[in-house]
Design a protein around this motif. Structure first.
Motif, PDB file in Angstrom:
ATOM      1  N   ASP A  49       0.831  -1.007  -0.100  1.00 60.69           N
ATOM      2  CA  ASP A  49      -0.001   0.041   0.180  1.00 60.69           C
ATOM      3  C   ASP A  49       0.792   1.289   0.124  1.00 60.69           C
ATOM      4  N   LEU A  50       0.182   2.533   0.038  1.00 61.01           N
ATOM      5  CA  LEU A  50       0.919   3.790   0.027  1.00 61.01           C
ATOM      6  C   LEU A  50       1.992   3.903   1.113  1.00 61.01           C
ATOM      7  N   VAL A  55       0.070  -5.582   1.295  1.00 62.57           N
ATOM      8  CA  VAL A  55      -1.438  -5.914   1.138  1.00 62.57           C
ATOM      9  C   VAL A  55      -1.881  -6.848   0.011  1.00 62.57           C
ATOM     10  N   THR A  56      -2.897  -7.198   0.193  1.00 61.67           N
ATOM     11  CA  THR A  56      -3.484  -8.400  -0.956  1.00 61.67           C
ATOM     12  C   THR A  56      -4.320  -7.510  -1.870  1.00 61.67           C
ATOM     13  N   ALA A  57      -3.564  -7.911  -3.175  1.00 60.32           N
ATOM     14  CA  ALA A  57      -4.059  -7.359  -4.366  1.00 60.32           C
ATOM     15  C   ALA A  57      -4.052  -8.082  -5.475  1.00 60.32           C
ATOM     16  N   GLU A  58      -4.965  -7.938  -6.447  1.00 59.17           N
ATOM     17  CA  GLU A  58      -5.089  -8.787  -7.474  1.00 59.17           C
ATOM     18  C   GLU A  58      -4.611  -8.097  -8.840  1.00 59.17           C
ATOM     19  N   PHE A  59      -4.245  -8.974  -9.807  1.00 59.15           N
ATOM     20  CA  PHE A  59      -3.689  -8.603 -11.118  1.00 59.15           C
ATOM     21  C   PHE A  59      -4.901  -7.841 -11.885  1.00 59.15           C
ATOM     22  N   LEU A  60      -4.427  -6.609 -12.526  1.00 54.09           N
ATOM     23  CA  LEU A  60      -5.472  -5.873 -13.651  1.00 54.09           C
ATOM     24  C   LEU A  60      -5.021  -6.173 -14.975  1.00 54.09           C
ATOM     25  N   SER A  61      -3.832  -6.289 -15.081  1.00 54.25           N
ATOM     26  CA  SER A  61      -2.919  -6.605 -16.595  1.00 54.25           C
ATOM     27  C   SER A  61      -1.654  -7.001 -16.357  1.00 54.25           C
ATOM     28  N   MET A  62      -1.404  -7.873 -17.392  1.00 55.64           N
ATOM     29  CA  MET A  62      -0.152  -8.323 -17.549  1.00 55.64           C
ATOM     30  C   MET A  62       0.428  -7.707 -19.106  1.00 55.64           C
ATOM     31  N   LEU A  63       1.360  -6.961 -18.988  1.00 57.00           N
ATOM     32  CA  LEU A  63       1.639  -6.429 -20.175  1.00 57.00           C
ATOM     33  C   LEU A  63       2.730  -6.511 -21.056  1.00 57.00           C
ATOM     34  N   ASP A  64       4.145  -6.933 -20.257  1.00 54.39           N
ATOM     35  CA  ASP A  64       5.072  -7.409 -20.975  1.00 54.39           C
ATOM     36  C   ASP A  64       6.034  -8.336 -20.014  1.00 54.39           C
ATOM     37  N   GLY A  83      -5.757   0.803  -8.111  1.00 54.57           N
ATOM     38  CA  GLY A  83      -6.024   2.008  -8.353  1.00 54.57           C
ATOM     39  C   GLY A  83      -4.871   2.960  -8.731  1.00 54.57           C
ATOM     40  N   PRO A  84      -5.124   4.243  -9.271  1.00 55.13           N
ATOM     41  CA  PRO A  84      -4.143   5.152 -10.212  1.00 55.13           C
ATOM     42  C   PRO A  84      -2.940   5.261  -9.376  1.00 55.13           C
ATOM     43  N   ASP A  85      -2.820   5.363  -8.123  1.00 52.69           N
ATOM     44  CA  ASP A  85      -1.743   5.651  -7.486  1.00 52.69           C
ATOM     45  C   ASP A  85      -0.695   4.451  -7.179  1.00 52.69           C
ATOM     46  N   LEU A  86      -1.336   3.103  -7.278  1.00 49.82           N
ATOM     47  CA  LEU A  86      -0.462   2.263  -6.878  1.00 49.82           C
ATOM     48  C   LEU A  86      -0.316   0.980  -7.742  1.00 49.82           C
ATOM     49  N   ALA A  87      -1.029   1.248  -9.037  1.00 52.54           N
ATOM     50  CA  ALA A  87      -1.405   0.070  -9.980  1.00 52.54           C
ATOM     51  C   ALA A  87      -0.146  -0.567 -10.618  1.00 52.54           C
ATOM     52  N   ASN A  88       0.932   0.115 -11.065  1.00 55.69           N
ATOM     53  CA  ASN A  88       1.993  -0.410 -11.854  1.00 55.69           C
ATOM     54  C   ASN A  88       2.960  -1.127 -10.989  1.00 55.69           C
ATOM     55  N   GLU A 104       4.510   1.393  -8.306  1.00 58.20           N
ATOM     56  CA  GLU A 104       4.048   2.735  -8.375  1.00 58.20           C
ATOM     57  C   GLU A 104       3.776   3.161  -6.894  1.00 58.20           C
ATOM     58  N   GLY A 105       4.132   4.248  -6.671  1.00 62.04           N
ATOM     59  CA  GLY A 105       3.679   4.774  -5.367  1.00 62.04           C
ATOM     60  C   GLY A 105       4.621   4.718  -4.324  1.00 62.04           C
ATOM     61  N   GLN A 106       5.682   3.501  -4.649  1.00 62.85           N
ATOM     62  CA  GLN A 106       6.777   3.336  -3.713  1.00 62.85           C
ATOM     63  C   GLN A 106       8.299   3.984  -3.963  1.00 62.85           C
ATOM     64  N   PRO A 107       8.989   4.316  -3.113  1.00 67.01           N
ATOM     65  CA  PRO A 107      10.289   5.054  -3.444  1.00 67.01           C
ATOM     66  C   PRO A 107      11.070   4.349  -4.652  1.00 67.01           C
TER      67      PRO A 107
END
Length: 534
Positions: A49-50, A55-64, A83-88, A104-107
């Motif tokens: 998380d931020l 955190v438990t999260a599920e895949f939205l996409s697999m790109l490359d 969501g948009p702040d942690l997705a990638n 995304e959202g991590q240092p």
């Protein structure tokens, strides 16, 4: 009375196959990750998380998907449902296990506080030792340094190139040279054994638009739009994701356009394929070049199309196949006009995936090895949750273009999309398919020599034990002896079925009894004998 249960086995297995996918056998693909909500394979390992907490999260996409040169590591670029702040996310893995190492959202690794990741530029490139480089965009820091190239050397992450750094060795057709700096789009990032990072700089500051993109090794330009000669012509642009160098620096390829061609593939400074010129092995001109892959020894494979949208695949300058060729030798099913995967392994095996002339719209896409073995087909069932049974209402739909490799374990890794029985899309999945040796190698239990050990081999064994006609062609008695007990009998059918049903096949089997044994020519069941081993 003894014959009744034997016939019931054949009938049950036949019904099992007919009830699955129109009489086809199916490979035992392993699901590494999926996008199917609620599935255990949809969980993104290592997601945070931020605040940086797990955190438990599920895949939205697999790109490359990018492998190391030996195939013992991979990096998957995807996104989560956070969501948009942690997705990638970028995941680093080996075999069937991997975890997030950048999100995304991590240092930003090697960055300056308060910089955090915003997104990633495709995937990464490995050197021979397993170190890798990747590109990322940062936010919350200095806006002049958002774009970064980061190298991991096994211990430390280091930002080696970033936006606003000097871009050296360039020319400018409309102004003074020497003041160029990198912009906010660096792609095709890969790491060489000498520590150099190769990439395509799509945006470059303080240079004419006619003189970018350019190819770089580190800060130094290697090839530039509008200036660098190639094959009697001049580069006029580079594809942002089609530049690669072998880890030792001995070979490279780039795709782009020149002043006289809208699409070219150059290998080691030589134009191998060019739009408007005949594709090697044909009299027809290429219309486009879609994608190229290169092995560590410089072997390359490319795919593209002709003006009529039919497709071609070229391996090291020789035509490998084209639309209208049989998918396997002598097969009436032909390759169609959408070949999406063209891969060659270090052992020389080729893997092609695309659509075919099949009249079944739910089974007209296949993955074929070496032009002789259909590995998997659209509509094949997938064991989504890994419980050993095809009870998930999940089937293969299509193969993701370009994203596949052969691992150091000899398995094929690839991205594909899934559907359910009524055709609803279930999203992407990352799959692993164990492969038997090619070129005459035999896998224990692979009775029908199709390169797989699955239900077809159980049927093969049963066909010998309970013949209703001529015996099918056998690759080798030793290979067909699935349980390695020195005899071919019902136990080998059970072993083959066990690959699909590890907790036991869902049919009643009688007690084992003698089968073909060591001398099938005299067997009372009339097995008929084995041809010589190849």
């Amino acid at each position: 009375m003894a014959s009744t249960p034997r016939r019931s086995i054949v009938l049950c297995v036949s019904l099992l196959i007919a009830g699955s996918v129109a009489g086809r056998s199916f490979a035992q693909v392993e699901v590494i990750f999926s996008e199917v909500p609620g599935s255990p394979t949809a969980i993104v390992p290592g997601a945070m998380d931020l605040t940086g907490q797990p955190v438990t999260a599920e895949f939205l996409s697999m790109l490359d998907l990018a492998p190391s040169p030996t195939g013992d590591q991979w990096i998957l670029h995807g996104s989560t449902q956070q969501g948009p702040d942690l997705a990638n996310v970028l995941l680093l893995g080996s075999g069937a296990v991997g975890s997030v190492f950048a999100q995304e959202g991590q240092p930003v690794h090697g960055g300056v506080s308060p910089e955090v990741y915003e997104f990633f530029d495709g995937v990464a490139g490995f050197d021979s030792a397993g170190n890798f480089a990747y590109g990322a965009r940062a936010r919350d820091g200095n806006p002049d340094f958002k774009e970064k190239v980061i190298v991991f050397d096994g211990l430390t992450f280091t930002v080696v190139i970033q936006e606003s750094d000097p871009a050296l060795g360039l020319q400018d057709s409309t102004g003074p040279a020497g003041d160029e700096t990198f912009g906010n789009s660096l792609n095709s990032i890969h790491l060489l054994d000498n520590g150099d990072v190769g990439f395509v700089a799509v945006t470059i500051n303080n240079v004419s638009s006619a003189n970018r993109p350019a190819i770089f090794y580190g800060n130094l330009g290697f090839a530039q739009s509008g200036f660098t000669p190639i094959g009697g012509d001049t580069w006029d642009g580079f594809d942002s994701n089609e530049f690669q160098t072998t880890p030792d620096g001995a070979h490279w390829f780039a795709m782009g356009d020149t002043f006289n061609s809208t699409d070219v593939l150059a290998v080691d400074g030589v134009i191998e394929i060019s739009a408007g010129a005949p594709v090697p092995g044909t009299a027809e001109a290429a219309a486009a070049i879609f994608h190229t892959k290169m092995l560590t020894d410089g072997t390359w494979i490319a795919r593209g199309d002709f003006a009529d949208d039919s497709d071609w695949v070229v391996l090291d300058g020789t035509l490998l196949l084209r639309t209208g060729d049989p998918i396997t030798a002598g097969n009436p099913e032909l390759w169609g006009d959408a070949i999406g995967v063209a891969l060659v392994s270090s052992s020389g095996d080729s893997f092609i995936a695309g659509n075919t002339s099949s009249l079944d719209p739910d089974a007209d896409t296949v993955l074929v090895r070496n032009g002789d073995t259909i590995l998997v087909r659209e509509g094949d069932p997938v064991d989504l949750d890994g419980n050993g049974a095809f009870d998930d209402d999940t089937f293969l739909r299509s193969f993701t273009p370009n994203d596949s490799f052969v691992g150091s374990d000899g398995a094929l890794y690839f991205l594909a999309t899934l559907r359910n029985a009524i055709g609803a899309n279930l999203g992407d999945t990352f799959l692993r398919l164990p492969l038997s040796p090619s070129g005459g190698g035999l896998t224990r239990g692979d009775c029908n020599a199709d390169g797989l050990f699955n239900i077809a081999d159980a049927v093969f064994v049963l066909g010998f034990l309970f013949p209703t006609g001529g015996a099918p062609t056998l690759s080798c008695e030793d290979a067909c002896d699935a349980n390695d007990d020195g005899s071919l009998n019902i136990a080998d059918a059970v072993a083959a079925l066990g690959t699909l049903f590890p907790t036991g096949p869902p049919i009643a089997l009688p007690a084992p009894f003698p089968g073909c044994g060591d001398d099938p020519t005299t067997d009372s069941l009339g097995c008929g004998g084995f041809p010589a081993c190849p």
